[in-house]
Write an enzyme that holds these catalytic residues in place. Structure first.
Site, mmCIF file in Angstrom:
data_model
loop_
_atom_site.group_PDB
_atom_site.id
_atom_site.type_symbol
_atom_site.label_atom_id
_atom_site.label_comp_id
_atom_site.label_asym_id
_atom_site.label_seq_id
_atom_site.Cartn_x
_atom_site.Cartn_y
_atom_site.Cartn_z
ATOM 1 N N TRP A 75 1.004 -1.012 0.033
ATOM 2 C CA TRP A 75 -0.071 0.059 -0.049
ATOM 3 C C TRP A 75 0.741 1.302 -0.008
ATOM 4 C CZ3 TRP A 75 -3.987 2.519 -2.411
ATOM 5 C CH2 TRP A 75 -4.774 2.612 -1.346
ATOM 6 N N LYS A 122 -14.100 -3.949 9.156
ATOM 7 C CA LYS A 122 -14.800 -5.267 8.174
ATOM 8 C C LYS A 122 -13.206 -5.619 8.376
ATOM 9 C CE LYS A 122 -10.875 -3.318 5.282
ATOM 10 N NZ LYS A 122 -9.563 -3.652 4.208
ATOM 11 N N THR A 180 -12.852 -6.123 0.781
ATOM 12 C CA THR A 180 -12.350 -7.049 1.564
ATOM 13 C C THR A 180 -13.217 -7.974 1.382
ATOM 14 O OG1 THR A 180 -12.074 -4.798 2.561
ATOM 15 C CG2 THR A 180 -11.182 -7.293 3.852
#
Length: 330
Positions: free
Chosen positions: A12, A189, A246
């Site tokens: 990321w 999540k 996700t």
């Protein structure tokens, strides 16, 4: 053009560095590993975390903390959630009051149960802190696939600065001031993605996954509101948006881990096979502690905890969820 530093050379962090370099910013990546720095500078690659992506020439890299952040107007914290406190503590002597810290990790601090923005403010109180969140796989952002995220900060003017510098035709950013709601949605999540993966590993279908995502969102929202978050945040990018991506994508290491667990692998076997940080594993422990603290019902989260840390059978956990006391959805 601004100088932006990315602390962390994972997937990321590298993807954001590539995107920001394409925005014509001067970008510096800090890594604790010299071999990673050498690969970025000499080979213009990060094959371990972002294979197939060429690192632009206007990205530099270093292992020197002071040199990495010197002169940077925006500093991105792109390290795993468990490393945020230590990393910020190590860098804090070099941070200046005018620098903006943007956290992109998603999780909660074990023990204190703090959101990561609170951890960062504790370790570097001199800086403004923002959080970047939303449905955003690094592999897609690095390739310029259209993506929409949000930048949250209690000071909306600071969020707008980051919005202006990060956004482009392939990366759209909204601002938001509900940091608690955004961070709880972003953290939990990953727990629900573990559950969705377990469902896939067991061979269940779309009905099961839709139920998990819907009831999982109900748990996320209940806890977030109890902690002071806004209900509408959970209908947005860092809530339902991040949950969808996700729980449904093979880019998601949490979903991949869940699949392996559903197929009968142990937690250690699963982590060894995924080979990257599975944030949901750490988050589920903090989430259960928060559920108890705020007296919030989170049966899916607690079932995942039982599978990971108490030796519960995945199939039995599903049966227990399906046959517990019947309730109204209202």
């Amino acid at each position: 053009m601004k100088k932006v530093t990315v602390i962390g050379s994972g997937s990321w962090g590298t993807a954001l560095a590539v995107m920001l370099a394409q925005n014509d910013h001067e970008v510096m990546i800090w890594s604790r590993r010299q071999d990673a720095v050498d690969e970025l500078l000499n080979d213009r690659k990060n094959e371990r975390y972002l294979p197939g992506i060429t690192i632009p020439e206007n990205i530099q890299a270093t292992t020197d903390r002071e040199a990495a952040v010197k002169g940077a107007e925006i500093i991105i914290l792109a390290v795993p959630s468990r490393a945020v406190a230590e990393t910020v503590r190590d860098f804090s002597p070099y941070f200046k009051t005018w620098q903006i810290l943007v956290n992109v990790a998603k999780g909660l601090e074990p023990g204190t149960l703090l959101c990561l923005s609170d951890v960062i403010e504790r370790e570097a109180p001199q800086c403004a802190v923002c959080v970047l969140s939303g449905p955003s796989h690094a592999e897609e952002v690095a390739r310029g696939i259209p993506t929409t995220c949000l930048i949250t900060c209690e000071n909306e003017a600071v969020a707008k600065i980051v919005q202006e510098e990060f956004a482009n035709a392939r990366f759209r950013l909204y601002t938001n001031t509900d940091m608690v709601g955004v961070e709880i949605g972003a953290a939990l999540k990953n727990v629900m993605a573990l559950a969705a993966g377990m469902s896939d590993g067991l061979g269940f279908g779309d009905n099961t996954k839709a139920a998990l995502m819907t009831r999982g969102m109900a748990e996320m929202k209940r806890l977030g509101i109890a902690m002071g978050g806004k209900p509408e945040t959970f209908a947005g990018l860092s809530g339902i948006g991040d949950l969808i991506v996700t729980c449904t994508s093979m880019h998601s290491r949490n979903r991949r881990a869940g699949i392996l667990l559903g197929q009968g692998k142990t937690l250690q076997e699963t982590l060894d096979e995924v080979k990257m940080v599975v944030e949901g594993v750490n988050t589920v422990q903090a989430a259960c502690a928060l559920a108890e603290k705020y007296n919030v019902s989170m049966p899916i989260t607690q079932a995942i905890y039982g599978v990971l840390f108490e030796g519960d059978n995945v199939q039995e956990a599903v049966n227990n969820l399906m046959t517990r006391e019947y309730k109204s959805e209202e």
